[in-house]
Design an enzyme around this catalytic site. Sequence first.
Site, short mmCIF file in Angstrom:
data_model
loop_
_atom_site.label_atom_id
_atom_site.label_comp_id
_atom_site.label_asym_id
_atom_site.label_seq_id
_atom_site.Cartn_x
_atom_site.Cartn_y
_atom_site.Cartn_z
N ALA A 109 0.66 -1.38 -0.15
CA ALA A 109 0.08 0.09 -0.09
C ALA A 109 0.93 1.27 0.03
CB ALA A 109 -0.93 -0.01 1.11
N GLU A 110 2.18 1.02 -0.32
CA GLU A 110 2.95 2.20 -0.24
C GLU A 110 3.86 2.55 -1.58
OE1 GLU A 110 4.83 3.46 3.65
OE2 GLU A 110 4.04 1.73 4.28
N MET A 111 5.03 1.84 -1.88
CA MET A 111 5.45 2.23 -2.84
C MET A 111 5.73 0.78 -3.78
SD MET A 111 9.14 4.38 -1.95
CE MET A 111 8.86 6.13 -1.39
#
Length: 337
Positions: A125-127
């Site tokens: 859910a980030e990079m």
Amino acid sequence: MLSRVWIALAVGWLSIAHAGAVDLNVEPIQPLEALPVDKARAALGRKLFFDTRLSVDNSISCAHCHDIKDMGGADGLAHSFGVNGREGEANSPTVFNAALNLAQFWDGRAASLEAQIDGPVTGHAEMANRWPAVVARLRADAEYRRAFRRVFGGGITAARIKRAIAEFERTLITTGARFDRYLLGDTNAISAEAKRGYALFKSYGCVACHQGRNVGGNLFQVLGVMGDYFADHPSDRAIDRGRFNVTGKAEDMHVFKVPSLRLAVLTAPYFHDGSQRTLAGAIRTMARYQLGREIPERDLRAIIAFLYSLVGEYQGRSLEPKERIWLAPENFGRRER
């Protein structure tokens, strides 16, 4: 956990506050000082911090969730959003003064700044990237190849990327706060209301968890010392289990790293899940569930005045807002000079 030792210290600090003395040997909060850093490594880390090529689709950088220009080192959202608009569960903590924390993330699962960087780079859910892909992408950049040879004496590796970014993050110490100047002897650096707020901060017992250079960040605490927070706010999300997710120990259920309050006035919304949108609401909730107290409006405003005085400088520029935003739920958005 909230210990008898901390309670005894809070009582002692209260007596000092009434005496009107500022003695750094006994004060629960200490002034911030810049950390020693390798300037060349930090400069490389700064470039990497703002580089979107760390993400799988080249869309976001570290600064996407940690805005050091306008948002106090956070992003102003309840939950951060990563690549492809994926929403995470956690409220993004400020990156300012993070180098002073005993561990990173709300559950303390990363023991160092370097270890923390794995989370956002590889998190779904980030990079949502992988280190071999990141390294290959940066190795294709001649400027980066030269910079890594100059700074590290060798090529680009995941470990060196993390070391550079972490070194930059060690420069993000917000020195020069008005409250720090007060601690160092400038009795006119903060207002009478802020002084009263500091005395109340100690007498209510807030310093049991929020003390030291970073006014927090140096211990873990259960959310709900004096009341069952999660009975009143039921949830089955993994993030609400806190440090239990790291240790698997029953006593670590709902235990979280105590956040720093150094830039609290800039980093709404609050708590691990961003569920409290206002500073006043966060203070009231903490007083109720951590201290078993209710705080009247007059005391609340004084404590907030004290919290404003904790905001320091970055690169010679004060981060303290020029306007006071009294973030009480009943008057959200009201501004006072």
